[in-house]
Design a protein around this motif. Structure first.
Motif, PDB file in Angstrom:
ATOM      1  N   PHE A 237       0.814  -1.207   0.000  1.00 48.16           N
ATOM      2  CA  PHE A 237       0.000   0.000   0.000  1.00 48.16           C
ATOM      3  C   PHE A 237       0.851   1.262   0.000  1.00 48.16           C
ATOM      4  N   LYS A 410      -0.457   8.676  -8.576  1.00 50.95           N
ATOM      5  CA  LYS A 410       0.439   7.534  -8.413  1.00 50.95           C
ATOM      6  C   LYS A 410       1.216   7.260  -9.701  1.00 50.95           C
ATOM      7  N   GLU A 440       2.363  -3.482  -6.752  1.00 55.32           N
ATOM      8  CA  GLU A 440       1.432  -2.565  -6.085  1.00 55.32           C
ATOM      9  C   GLU A 440       0.200  -2.322  -6.940  1.00 55.32           C
ATOM     10  N   MET A 444      -3.509  -3.032  -5.709  1.00 53.59           N
ATOM     11  CA  MET A 444      -4.493  -1.962  -5.599  1.00 53.59           C
ATOM     12  C   MET A 444      -5.693  -2.192  -6.499  1.00 53.59           C
ATOM     13  N   GLU A 448      -8.748  -1.603  -4.139  1.00 47.84           N
ATOM     14  CA  GLU A 448      -9.491  -0.348  -4.247  1.00 47.84           C
ATOM     15  C   GLU A 448     -11.008  -0.561  -4.328  1.00 47.84           C
TER      16      GLU A 448
END
Length: 579
Positions: A237, A410, A440, A444, A448
Protein backbone atom coordinates in the motif's frame (compact mmCIF):
# COMPACT_ATOMS: atom_id res chain seq x y z
CA UNK A 1 -0.40 39.77 -13.35
CA UNK A 2 2.66 38.56 -11.38
CA UNK A 3 3.60 34.89 -11.74
CA UNK A 4 3.35 34.47 -7.96
CA UNK A 5 -0.23 35.74 -7.89
CA UNK A 6 -2.47 33.21 -6.12
CA UNK A 7 -5.41 34.36 -8.26
CA UNK A 8 -3.58 33.65 -11.52
CA UNK A 9 -2.34 30.25 -10.39
CA UNK A 10 -5.73 29.17 -9.16
CA UNK A 11 -7.47 30.42 -12.29
CA UNK A 12 -5.05 28.46 -14.50
CA UNK A 13 -5.47 25.38 -12.36
CA UNK A 14 -9.27 25.69 -12.41
CA UNK A 15 -9.18 25.83 -16.21
CA UNK A 16 -7.09 22.66 -16.28
CA UNK A 17 -9.50 20.87 -13.94
CA UNK A 18 -12.48 22.04 -16.00
CA UNK A 19 -10.87 20.84 -19.24
CA UNK A 20 -10.15 17.38 -17.82
CA UNK A 21 -13.63 17.09 -16.29
CA UNK A 22 -15.24 18.13 -19.58
CA UNK A 23 -13.26 15.49 -21.48
CA UNK A 24 -14.32 12.76 -19.05
CA UNK A 25 -17.99 13.73 -19.27
CA UNK A 26 -17.92 13.99 -23.06
CA UNK A 27 -16.44 10.49 -23.33
CA UNK A 28 -19.15 9.08 -21.07
CA UNK A 29 -21.93 10.90 -22.93
CA UNK A 30 -20.66 9.64 -26.29
CA UNK A 31 -20.84 6.10 -24.92
CA UNK A 32 -24.37 6.49 -23.51
CA UNK A 33 -26.05 8.60 -26.21
CA UNK A 34 -26.43 5.96 -28.96
CA UNK A 35 -29.89 4.44 -28.60
CA UNK A 36 -30.96 7.19 -26.20
CA UNK A 37 -30.32 7.56 -22.49
CA UNK A 38 -32.66 5.65 -20.19
CA UNK A 39 -33.65 6.76 -16.71
CA UNK A 40 -31.15 4.37 -15.14
CA UNK A 41 -28.44 5.67 -17.45
CA UNK A 42 -29.22 9.23 -16.40
CA UNK A 43 -28.74 8.07 -12.81
CA UNK A 44 -25.43 6.46 -13.74
CA UNK A 45 -24.37 9.66 -15.45
CA UNK A 46 -25.28 11.65 -12.34
CA UNK A 47 -23.22 9.35 -10.09
CA UNK A 48 -20.16 9.48 -12.31
CA UNK A 49 -20.65 13.21 -12.88
CA UNK A 50 -20.44 13.83 -9.13
CA UNK A 51 -17.18 11.86 -8.92
CA UNK A 52 -15.68 13.61 -11.93
CA UNK A 53 -14.49 16.75 -10.09
CA UNK A 54 -12.34 14.57 -7.79
CA UNK A 55 -10.93 12.58 -10.72
CA UNK A 56 -10.17 15.78 -12.63
CA UNK A 57 -8.60 17.39 -9.56
CA UNK A 58 -6.40 14.31 -9.08
CA UNK A 59 -5.24 14.42 -12.68
CA UNK A 60 -4.56 18.17 -12.62
CA UNK A 61 -2.58 17.93 -9.38
CA UNK A 62 -0.60 15.05 -10.87
CA UNK A 63 0.21 16.88 -14.11
CA UNK A 64 1.32 20.08 -12.38
CA UNK A 65 3.24 18.13 -9.77
CA UNK A 66 5.04 15.98 -12.34
CA UNK A 67 6.16 19.03 -14.33
CA UNK A 68 7.61 20.62 -11.19
CA UNK A 69 9.25 17.38 -10.04
CA UNK A 70 10.92 16.89 -13.42
CA UNK A 71 11.90 20.48 -14.22
CA UNK A 72 12.56 22.34 -10.96
CA UNK A 73 16.11 22.15 -9.54
CA UNK A 74 14.57 22.03 -6.04
CA UNK A 75 10.87 21.08 -6.32
CA UNK A 76 10.17 21.64 -2.61
CA UNK A 77 11.62 25.16 -2.67
CA UNK A 78 9.70 25.87 -5.89
CA UNK A 79 6.41 25.61 -3.99
CA UNK A 80 7.67 26.74 -0.55
CA UNK A 81 9.80 29.88 -1.02
CA UNK A 82 10.64 30.11 2.69
CA UNK A 83 12.67 26.92 2.32
CA UNK A 84 15.24 28.76 0.21
CA UNK A 85 15.54 31.48 2.89
CA UNK A 86 15.80 29.06 5.81
CA UNK A 87 19.07 29.37 7.71
CA UNK A 88 20.91 26.19 8.75
CA UNK A 89 22.14 25.62 12.27
CA UNK A 90 20.55 25.72 15.73
CA UNK A 91 17.32 27.73 15.80
CA UNK A 92 16.71 30.89 17.79
CA UNK A 93 13.23 29.86 18.90
CA UNK A 94 12.15 27.18 21.33
CA UNK A 95 9.96 24.41 19.93
CA UNK A 96 7.80 21.91 21.81
CA UNK A 97 7.74 18.34 20.51
CA UNK A 98 4.26 17.03 21.32
CA UNK A 99 3.78 13.25 21.17
CA UNK A 100 0.18 12.10 21.60
CA UNK A 101 -0.33 8.70 23.23
CA UNK A 102 -3.34 6.48 23.76
CA UNK A 103 -2.77 2.86 24.84
CA UNK A 104 0.44 2.64 22.83
CA UNK A 105 3.20 0.01 23.08
CA UNK A 106 5.90 2.23 24.57
CA UNK A 107 8.71 -0.12 23.49
CA UNK A 108 7.90 1.00 19.94
CA UNK A 109 7.26 4.67 20.74
CA UNK A 110 10.29 5.64 22.84
CA UNK A 111 13.33 4.46 20.78
CA UNK A 112 12.68 6.85 17.84
CA UNK A 113 12.26 9.71 20.33
CA UNK A 114 15.56 8.81 21.98
CA UNK A 115 17.24 8.90 18.58
CA UNK A 116 15.65 12.27 17.80
CA UNK A 117 16.72 13.86 21.09
CA UNK A 118 20.26 12.52 20.76
CA UNK A 119 20.46 13.82 17.21
CA UNK A 120 19.28 17.28 18.20
CA UNK A 121 21.94 17.27 20.91
CA UNK A 122 24.59 16.38 18.34
CA UNK A 123 23.44 19.34 16.25
CA UNK A 124 23.91 21.60 19.25
CA UNK A 125 20.19 22.33 19.42
CA UNK A 126 18.99 20.25 22.37
CA UNK A 127 18.27 23.32 24.51
CA UNK A 128 15.93 24.65 21.79
CA UNK A 129 13.44 21.79 22.12
CA UNK A 130 11.05 20.55 24.83
CA UNK A 131 9.63 17.04 24.51
CA UNK A 132 6.13 16.42 25.91
CA UNK A 133 4.55 12.97 26.12
CA UNK A 134 0.82 13.74 26.17
CA UNK A 135 -1.17 10.72 27.25
CA UNK A 136 -4.89 10.08 26.85
CA UNK A 137 -4.58 6.48 28.05
CA UNK A 138 -7.50 5.46 30.27
CA UNK A 139 -7.23 1.71 30.82
CA UNK A 140 -5.61 1.12 34.27
CA UNK A 141 -3.37 -1.72 33.08
CA UNK A 142 -2.24 0.29 30.06
CA UNK A 143 -1.60 3.31 32.29
CA UNK A 144 0.60 1.25 34.60
CA UNK A 145 2.60 -0.18 31.67
CA UNK A 146 2.93 3.25 30.10
CA UNK A 147 4.19 4.91 33.27
CA UNK A 148 6.62 2.06 34.00
CA UNK A 149 8.16 2.41 30.53
CA UNK A 150 8.32 6.20 30.66
CA UNK A 151 10.04 6.49 34.07
CA UNK A 152 13.50 5.37 32.88
CA UNK A 153 13.06 7.44 29.71
CA UNK A 154 12.46 10.59 31.76
CA UNK A 155 15.46 9.76 33.95
CA UNK A 156 17.64 9.56 30.84
CA UNK A 157 16.17 12.76 29.35
CA UNK A 158 15.57 15.21 32.21
CA UNK A 159 14.11 17.92 29.96
CA UNK A 160 11.33 15.62 28.72
CA UNK A 161 7.90 15.84 30.35
CA UNK A 162 4.98 13.40 30.74
CA UNK A 163 1.36 14.40 31.30
CA UNK A 164 -1.71 12.16 31.37
CA UNK A 165 -5.24 13.57 31.25
CA UNK A 166 -7.89 12.07 33.48
CA UNK A 167 -10.47 12.63 30.72
CA UNK A 168 -9.72 12.64 27.00
CA UNK A 169 -12.13 15.46 26.11
CA UNK A 170 -11.86 16.42 22.44
CA UNK A 171 -9.69 13.43 21.61
CA UNK A 172 -6.32 14.29 20.08
CA UNK A 173 -7.24 17.89 19.27
CA UNK A 174 -8.28 18.41 22.88
CA UNK A 175 -5.08 16.75 24.08
CA UNK A 176 -2.92 19.16 22.09
CA UNK A 177 -4.93 22.24 23.02
CA UNK A 178 -4.79 21.30 26.71
CA UNK A 179 -1.00 21.22 26.48
CA UNK A 180 -0.92 24.61 24.76
CA UNK A 181 -3.25 26.15 27.34
CA UNK A 182 -1.74 24.72 30.50
CA UNK A 183 1.82 23.58 29.91
CA UNK A 184 3.60 25.45 27.12
CA UNK A 185 5.12 28.75 28.21
CA UNK A 186 8.13 30.08 26.30
CA UNK A 187 7.77 27.92 23.18
CA UNK A 188 7.19 29.75 19.90
CA UNK A 189 6.44 26.64 17.83
CA UNK A 190 5.21 23.14 18.47
CA UNK A 191 5.72 20.06 16.34
CA UNK A 192 3.06 17.36 16.43
CA UNK A 193 4.06 13.70 16.38
CA UNK A 194 1.87 10.63 16.47
CA UNK A 195 2.95 7.58 18.44
CA UNK A 196 4.15 5.95 15.21
CA UNK A 197 5.83 9.06 13.79
CA UNK A 198 9.55 9.07 13.09
CA UNK A 199 11.34 12.31 12.23
CA UNK A 200 15.05 12.88 11.87
CA UNK A 201 16.83 15.78 13.58
CA UNK A 202 17.61 17.29 10.18
CA UNK A 203 13.93 17.26 9.19
CA UNK A 204 12.86 18.83 12.49
CA UNK A 205 15.53 21.55 12.26
CA UNK A 206 14.52 22.28 8.67
CA UNK A 207 10.89 22.81 9.68
CA UNK A 208 11.88 25.20 12.45
CA UNK A 209 14.18 27.10 10.08
CA UNK A 210 11.35 27.48 7.55
CA UNK A 211 9.04 28.88 10.24
CA UNK A 212 11.70 31.33 11.39
CA UNK A 213 12.27 32.43 7.79
CA UNK A 214 8.65 33.51 7.28
CA UNK A 215 6.73 35.07 10.20
CA UNK A 216 3.44 34.73 8.25
CA UNK A 217 3.52 30.95 8.50
CA UNK A 218 1.05 29.38 10.91
CA UNK A 219 1.57 25.75 9.85
CA UNK A 220 4.11 23.93 7.70
CA UNK A 221 3.10 20.35 6.94
CA UNK A 222 5.84 18.05 5.70
CA UNK A 223 5.14 15.12 3.42
CA UNK A 224 4.91 11.82 5.33
CA UNK A 225 6.01 8.44 3.96
CA UNK A 226 5.56 4.94 5.32
CA UNK A 227 8.13 3.45 7.65
CA UNK A 228 9.84 0.31 6.29
CA UNK A 229 7.39 -2.48 7.06
CA UNK A 230 7.59 -6.24 7.30
CA UNK A 231 3.92 -7.03 6.59
CA UNK A 232 2.83 -7.35 2.96
CA UNK A 233 -0.25 -5.14 3.27
CA UNK A 234 1.46 -1.90 4.39
CA UNK A 235 4.48 -2.67 2.23
CA UNK A 236 2.43 -2.74 -0.96
CA UNK A 237 0.00 0.00 0.00
CA UNK A 238 2.57 2.59 1.04
CA UNK A 239 4.79 1.95 -2.00
CA UNK A 240 2.12 3.41 -4.27
CA UNK A 241 0.83 5.91 -1.74
CA UNK A 242 4.30 7.42 -1.50
CA UNK A 243 4.60 7.92 -5.24
CA UNK A 244 1.12 9.41 -5.46
CA UNK A 245 1.51 11.78 -2.52
CA UNK A 246 4.78 13.17 -3.86
CA UNK A 247 3.17 14.24 -7.14
CA UNK A 248 -0.17 15.22 -5.58
CA UNK A 249 1.31 17.33 -2.79
CA UNK A 250 3.73 19.13 -5.11
CA UNK A 251 1.00 20.02 -7.60
CA UNK A 252 -1.44 21.01 -4.89
CA UNK A 253 1.13 23.18 -3.12
CA UNK A 254 1.73 25.08 -6.37
CA UNK A 255 -1.84 26.39 -6.57
CA UNK A 256 -2.94 26.35 -2.93
CA UNK A 257 0.13 28.34 -1.84
CA UNK A 258 -0.73 29.83 1.60
CA UNK A 259 -3.93 27.74 1.89
CA UNK A 260 -2.34 24.34 2.31
CA UNK A 261 -3.23 21.20 4.27
CA UNK A 262 -2.57 19.99 7.79
CA UNK A 263 -2.61 16.24 8.40
CA UNK A 264 -2.35 16.28 12.18
CA UNK A 265 1.25 15.14 12.64
CA UNK A 266 4.78 15.52 11.29
CA UNK A 267 4.04 19.23 11.01
CA UNK A 268 5.19 22.38 12.79
CA UNK A 269 2.77 25.02 14.04
CA UNK A 270 3.04 28.48 15.57
CA UNK A 271 1.79 28.35 19.16
CA UNK A 272 0.11 31.75 19.56
CA UNK A 273 -2.19 31.78 16.50
CA UNK A 274 -3.06 28.11 16.91
CA UNK A 275 -4.02 28.65 20.54
CA UNK A 276 -6.08 31.72 19.60
CA UNK A 277 -7.91 30.42 16.53
CA UNK A 278 -7.91 26.61 16.44
CA UNK A 279 -10.00 25.67 19.49
CA UNK A 280 -12.68 23.29 18.25
CA UNK A 281 -16.12 23.63 19.74
CA UNK A 282 -18.57 20.71 19.82
CA UNK A 283 -20.79 20.31 16.78
CA UNK A 284 -24.49 21.25 16.97
CA UNK A 285 -25.39 17.70 18.04
CA UNK A 286 -22.83 17.85 20.87
CA UNK A 287 -20.34 15.49 19.22
CA UNK A 288 -16.68 16.32 18.84
CA UNK A 289 -14.90 16.81 15.53
CA UNK A 290 -12.95 13.65 14.69
CA UNK A 291 -10.96 14.81 11.65
CA UNK A 292 -9.70 17.92 13.36
CA UNK A 293 -6.60 18.72 11.30
CA UNK A 294 -8.23 20.19 8.19
CA UNK A 295 -10.57 22.29 10.31
CA UNK A 296 -7.62 23.69 12.28
CA UNK A 297 -5.87 24.55 9.03
CA UNK A 298 -8.95 26.35 7.70
CA UNK A 299 -9.33 28.25 10.99
CA UNK A 300 -5.78 29.61 10.76
CA UNK A 301 -6.20 30.54 7.12
CA UNK A 302 -9.39 32.45 7.94
CA UNK A 303 -7.44 34.37 10.60
CA UNK A 304 -4.90 35.47 7.99
CA UNK A 305 -2.12 32.95 8.69
CA UNK A 306 -0.35 31.05 5.94
CA UNK A 307 -0.51 27.24 5.87
CA UNK A 308 2.07 25.68 3.58
CA UNK A 309 3.07 22.18 2.52
CA UNK A 310 6.70 21.05 2.36
CA UNK A 311 6.45 18.25 -0.25
CA UNK A 312 9.75 16.63 0.72
CA UNK A 313 10.01 13.04 1.92
CA UNK A 314 13.34 13.04 3.70
CA UNK A 315 13.22 12.37 7.42
CA UNK A 316 9.42 12.24 7.90
CA UNK A 317 7.81 8.82 8.36
CA UNK A 318 4.82 7.07 9.90
CA UNK A 319 3.55 3.50 10.25
CA UNK A 320 0.61 2.38 8.15
CA UNK A 321 -2.00 -0.15 9.38
CA UNK A 322 -0.46 -3.65 9.48
CA UNK A 323 -3.38 -5.49 7.89
CA UNK A 324 -6.54 -4.91 5.89
CA UNK A 325 -8.98 -4.94 8.86
CA UNK A 326 -7.12 -2.10 10.61
CA UNK A 327 -7.00 -0.13 7.37
CA UNK A 328 -10.73 -0.45 6.75
CA UNK A 329 -11.55 0.60 10.30
CA UNK A 330 -9.24 3.60 10.04
CA UNK A 331 -10.96 4.58 6.80
CA UNK A 332 -14.34 4.38 8.53
CA UNK A 333 -13.19 6.73 11.28
CA UNK A 334 -11.76 9.15 8.72
CA UNK A 335 -14.95 8.93 6.68
CA UNK A 336 -17.10 9.69 9.72
CA UNK A 337 -14.86 12.63 10.54
CA UNK A 338 -14.90 14.06 7.03
CA UNK A 339 -18.68 13.81 6.80
CA UNK A 340 -18.90 16.05 9.87
CA UNK A 341 -17.61 18.89 7.72
CA UNK A 342 -21.09 19.42 6.27
CA UNK A 343 -21.90 21.23 9.54
CA UNK A 344 -19.05 23.72 9.13
CA UNK A 345 -19.66 25.46 5.79
CA UNK A 346 -21.62 28.29 7.38
CA UNK A 347 -19.01 29.10 10.02
CA UNK A 348 -18.52 32.91 9.90
CA UNK A 349 -15.23 34.18 8.51
CA UNK A 350 -14.29 31.08 6.56
CA UNK A 351 -12.64 31.77 3.19
CA UNK A 352 -13.99 30.37 -0.06
CA UNK A 353 -10.84 28.28 -0.41
CA UNK A 354 -11.36 26.95 3.11
CA UNK A 355 -14.84 25.80 2.14
CA UNK A 356 -13.37 24.25 -1.02
CA UNK A 357 -10.89 22.30 1.09
CA UNK A 358 -13.66 20.95 3.29
CA UNK A 359 -15.69 20.03 0.19
CA UNK A 360 -12.64 18.27 -1.23
CA UNK A 361 -12.28 16.25 1.97
CA UNK A 362 -15.95 15.24 1.76
CA UNK A 363 -15.62 14.24 -1.91
CA UNK A 364 -12.66 12.02 -1.01
CA UNK A 365 -15.10 9.70 0.79
CA UNK A 366 -18.39 10.52 -0.91
CA UNK A 367 -16.99 9.19 -4.18
CA UNK A 368 -17.00 5.63 -2.80
CA UNK A 369 -20.79 5.19 -2.52
CA UNK A 370 -21.24 6.97 -5.85
CA UNK A 371 -18.93 4.51 -7.64
CA UNK A 372 -20.67 1.56 -5.98
CA UNK A 373 -24.12 2.92 -6.83
CA UNK A 374 -23.08 3.49 -10.46
CA UNK A 375 -21.94 -0.16 -10.69
CA UNK A 376 -25.22 -1.44 -9.22
CA UNK A 377 -27.24 0.81 -11.53
CA UNK A 378 -25.25 -0.43 -14.53
CA UNK A 379 -26.10 -4.02 -13.64
CA UNK A 380 -29.77 -3.12 -13.14
CA UNK A 381 -29.82 -1.24 -16.44
CA UNK A 382 -28.51 -4.23 -18.31
CA UNK A 383 -30.85 -6.70 -16.61
CA UNK A 384 -33.86 -4.54 -17.51
CA UNK A 385 -32.91 -4.36 -21.17
CA UNK A 386 -31.06 -1.05 -21.17
CA UNK A 387 -27.71 -0.38 -22.74
CA UNK A 388 -28.31 -2.56 -25.81
CA UNK A 389 -27.11 0.20 -28.12
CA UNK A 390 -24.12 1.25 -25.99
CA UNK A 391 -20.83 0.96 -27.96
CA UNK A 392 -18.73 -1.16 -25.58
CA UNK A 393 -15.50 0.19 -27.03
CA UNK A 394 -16.46 3.78 -26.24
CA UNK A 395 -17.69 2.76 -22.80
CA UNK A 396 -14.41 1.01 -22.09
CA UNK A 397 -12.53 4.14 -23.19
CA UNK A 398 -14.62 6.33 -20.89
CA UNK A 399 -14.04 3.97 -17.94
CA UNK A 400 -10.31 3.79 -18.68
CA UNK A 401 -9.98 7.57 -18.91
CA UNK A 402 -11.77 8.05 -15.59
CA UNK A 403 -9.59 5.42 -13.93
CA UNK A 404 -6.38 6.93 -15.28
CA UNK A 405 -7.36 10.33 -13.92
CA UNK A 406 -8.29 8.84 -10.54
CA UNK A 407 -4.89 7.12 -10.26
CA UNK A 408 -2.95 9.87 -12.03
CA UNK A 409 -0.96 11.02 -8.96
CA UNK A 410 0.44 7.53 -8.41
CA UNK A 411 1.20 7.06 -12.11
CA UNK A 412 2.92 10.46 -12.18
CA UNK A 413 5.02 9.49 -9.18
CA UNK A 414 6.01 6.24 -10.87
CA UNK A 415 6.88 8.11 -14.06
CA UNK A 416 9.10 10.52 -12.11
CA UNK A 417 11.16 7.71 -10.60
CA UNK A 418 11.55 5.91 -13.94
CA UNK A 419 12.59 9.15 -15.66
CA UNK A 420 15.13 10.16 -12.99
CA UNK A 421 17.92 7.56 -12.74
CA UNK A 422 19.36 9.03 -9.55
CA UNK A 423 16.01 8.74 -7.78
CA UNK A 424 15.49 5.23 -9.18
CA UNK A 425 18.83 4.16 -7.69
CA UNK A 426 17.49 4.85 -4.19
CA UNK A 427 14.93 2.11 -4.91
CA UNK A 428 17.59 -0.33 -6.16
CA UNK A 429 17.37 0.71 -9.80
CA UNK A 430 14.64 1.02 -12.40
CA UNK A 431 14.05 -2.72 -12.75
CA UNK A 432 13.59 -3.19 -9.00
CA UNK A 433 11.32 -0.17 -8.83
CA UNK A 434 9.23 -1.41 -11.77
CA UNK A 435 8.73 -4.77 -10.05
CA UNK A 436 7.47 -3.00 -6.95
CA UNK A 437 5.20 -0.74 -9.00
CA UNK A 438 3.72 -3.71 -10.87
CA UNK A 439 3.07 -5.63 -7.64
CA UNK A 440 1.43 -2.57 -6.09
CA UNK A 441 -0.77 -1.95 -9.12
CA UNK A 442 -2.05 -5.54 -9.05
CA UNK A 443 -2.66 -5.27 -5.30
CA UNK A 444 -4.49 -1.96 -5.60
CA UNK A 445 -6.65 -3.18 -8.50
CA UNK A 446 -8.00 -5.78 -6.10
CA UNK A 447 -8.00 -3.63 -2.99
CA UNK A 448 -9.49 -0.35 -4.25
CA UNK A 449 -12.97 -1.72 -5.14
CA UNK A 450 -13.09 -3.52 -1.79
CA UNK A 451 -12.13 -0.34 0.03
CA UNK A 452 -14.75 1.68 -1.88
CA UNK A 453 -17.49 -0.85 -1.10
CA UNK A 454 -16.57 -0.90 2.58
CA UNK A 455 -16.67 2.90 2.75
CA UNK A 456 -19.99 2.93 0.92
CA UNK A 457 -21.50 0.42 3.34
CA UNK A 458 -20.28 2.35 6.36
CA UNK A 459 -21.42 5.74 5.07
CA UNK A 460 -24.84 4.28 4.25
CA UNK A 461 -25.20 3.28 7.91
CA UNK A 462 -23.69 6.48 9.31
CA UNK A 463 -26.99 8.46 9.40
CA UNK A 464 -28.51 5.61 11.42
CA UNK A 465 -26.01 5.82 14.24
CA UNK A 466 -23.02 3.79 13.02
CA UNK A 467 -19.90 5.14 14.67
CA UNK A 468 -16.29 3.94 14.48
CA UNK A 469 -15.40 5.20 17.95
CA UNK A 470 -12.02 6.35 19.15
CA UNK A 471 -10.20 3.31 20.44
CA UNK A 472 -6.62 2.05 20.76
CA UNK A 473 -4.84 1.58 17.44
CA UNK A 474 -3.31 -1.82 16.72
CA UNK A 475 0.09 -1.23 15.13
CA UNK A 476 1.49 -4.77 15.49
CA UNK A 477 2.12 -7.12 12.59
CA UNK A 478 -0.27 -10.04 12.76
CA UNK A 479 -1.84 -12.71 10.66
CA UNK A 480 -5.55 -12.88 9.90
CA UNK A 481 -7.35 -16.22 10.05
CA UNK A 482 -9.71 -17.40 7.34
CA UNK A 483 -12.55 -17.42 9.83
CA UNK A 484 -11.96 -13.86 10.95
CA UNK A 485 -11.62 -12.61 7.38
CA UNK A 486 -14.81 -14.41 6.34
CA UNK A 487 -16.84 -13.02 9.24
CA UNK A 488 -15.75 -9.50 8.33
CA UNK A 489 -15.85 -9.63 4.54
CA UNK A 490 -18.58 -12.08 3.56
CA UNK A 491 -20.99 -9.25 2.57
CA UNK A 492 -18.36 -7.83 0.21
CA UNK A 493 -17.83 -11.26 -1.34
CA UNK A 494 -21.56 -11.91 -1.81
CA UNK A 495 -22.07 -8.51 -3.43
CA UNK A 496 -19.13 -9.19 -5.76
CA UNK A 497 -20.52 -12.59 -6.78
CA UNK A 498 -24.00 -11.21 -7.43
CA UNK A 499 -22.70 -8.33 -9.54
CA UNK A 500 -20.39 -10.63 -11.51
CA UNK A 501 -23.27 -13.03 -12.20
CA UNK A 502 -25.45 -10.14 -13.34
CA UNK A 503 -22.87 -8.84 -15.82
CA UNK A 504 -22.01 -12.35 -17.00
CA UNK A 505 -25.67 -12.91 -17.88
CA UNK A 506 -25.57 -9.87 -20.15
CA UNK A 507 -22.54 -10.48 -22.36
CA UNK A 508 -18.86 -11.37 -22.34
CA UNK A 509 -17.97 -7.74 -22.98
CA UNK A 510 -20.05 -6.58 -20.00
CA UNK A 511 -18.32 -9.19 -17.83
CA UNK A 512 -14.90 -8.07 -19.07
CA UNK A 513 -15.63 -4.44 -18.16
CA UNK A 514 -16.96 -5.40 -14.71
CA UNK A 515 -14.33 -7.95 -13.64
CA UNK A 516 -11.56 -5.42 -12.85
CA UNK A 517 -13.93 -4.11 -10.16
CA UNK A 518 -15.80 -7.19 -9.02
CA UNK A 519 -12.72 -9.45 -8.82
CA UNK A 520 -11.48 -7.53 -5.80
CA UNK A 521 -14.83 -8.08 -4.07
CA UNK A 522 -14.93 -11.79 -4.85
CA UNK A 523 -11.35 -12.22 -3.60
CA UNK A 524 -11.80 -10.04 -0.51
CA UNK A 525 -11.26 -12.85 1.99
CA UNK A 526 -8.09 -14.33 0.43
CA UNK A 527 -6.71 -10.84 -0.16
CA UNK A 528 -7.16 -10.07 3.53
CA UNK A 529 -5.53 -13.35 4.63
CA UNK A 530 -2.64 -13.44 2.18
CA UNK A 531 -1.55 -9.81 2.63
CA UNK A 532 -1.26 -10.47 6.37
CA UNK A 533 0.49 -13.85 5.93
CA UNK A 534 4.08 -13.77 7.24
CA UNK A 535 5.15 -16.10 4.41
CA UNK A 536 4.09 -13.67 1.68
CA UNK A 537 5.65 -10.83 3.63
CA UNK A 538 8.95 -12.71 3.89
CA UNK A 539 8.82 -13.60 0.18
CA UNK A 540 8.40 -9.94 -0.81
CA UNK A 541 11.20 -8.78 1.49
CA UNK A 542 13.60 -11.48 0.32
CA UNK A 543 13.18 -10.33 -3.28
CA UNK A 544 13.17 -6.62 -2.47
CA UNK A 545 9.71 -6.16 -4.00
CA UNK A 546 8.18 -2.80 -3.04
CA UNK A 547 11.26 -1.90 -0.99
CA UNK A 548 11.58 1.78 -0.06
CA UNK A 549 14.78 3.84 -0.01
CA UNK A 550 14.81 3.76 3.80
CA UNK A 551 14.66 -0.03 3.81
CA UNK A 552 17.49 -0.27 1.29
CA UNK A 553 19.66 2.30 3.06
CA UNK A 554 22.52 0.87 5.05
CA UNK A 555 21.37 -0.13 8.52
CA UNK A 556 17.81 1.18 8.13
CA UNK A 557 15.48 -0.53 10.61
CA UNK A 558 12.41 -2.36 9.36
CA UNK A 559 9.28 -1.68 11.38
CA UNK A 560 8.46 -4.87 13.24
CA UNK A 561 6.21 -4.13 16.18
CA UNK A 562 6.30 -6.66 19.00
CA UNK A 563 3.39 -5.31 20.98
CA UNK A 564 1.37 -7.52 23.29
CA UNK A 565 -1.62 -9.25 21.73
CA UNK A 566 -4.20 -6.50 21.07
CA UNK A 567 -7.60 -6.43 22.71
CA UNK A 568 -10.11 -8.38 20.64
CA UNK A 569 -13.20 -6.81 19.17
CA UNK A 570 -16.26 -8.10 17.41
CA UNK A 571 -15.51 -10.89 14.98
CA UNK A 572 -12.21 -11.66 16.68
CA UNK A 573 -10.40 -8.61 15.31
CA UNK A 574 -8.27 -6.22 17.35
CA UNK A 575 -10.28 -3.07 17.99
CA UNK A 576 -8.60 -0.26 16.01
CA UNK A 577 -8.68 3.49 16.18
CA UNK A 578 -6.34 6.34 15.46
CA UNK A 579 -4.57 9.26 17.00
Amino acid sequence: MPAESPLLRRALFALLVAAIASLLLVLLLRALLPGGISALEWAILACIGLTTPWAALSAANALVGLVILLRAPDPAAAVLPALARAKPGPPNSITALLVCLRNEPMEAVLPPLTTLLQGLDQHGAADRFRLWLLSDTQDPEAVAAEEAAIRPFLAAHPTARYRRRAENTGYKAGNVMDALDHHLTEETFFLTLDADSVMTPAAVLRLVAVMEADPRLGIVQQLIVGRPATAAFPRLFQFGMRAGMRAWATGQAWWQMDAGPYWGHNAILRVAPFRDHAKLEPLPDGSRILSHDMVESVRLQSAGWAVRCLPAEEGSLEANPPALPEFLRRDERWGAGNMQYVHLFRVPGMTWLGRLQLAQAILLFLGAPLYVLALILAAANGLTGGGAGTPMGLLALAILAHGLCYFAPKLAGYAQVLLQPRLAETYGGRAAFARGALAELVFMQLFEPLSNLNKAMFLALLPFGARPGWLPQNRADRGVTWGDATRMLWPHTVIGLLLTAAFASLSWSALALALPVTAGLILAVPLCVFTADPRLSAWLRARGIAATPEELAQGAPVLRTTAPAPRRGDGGFPVPASN
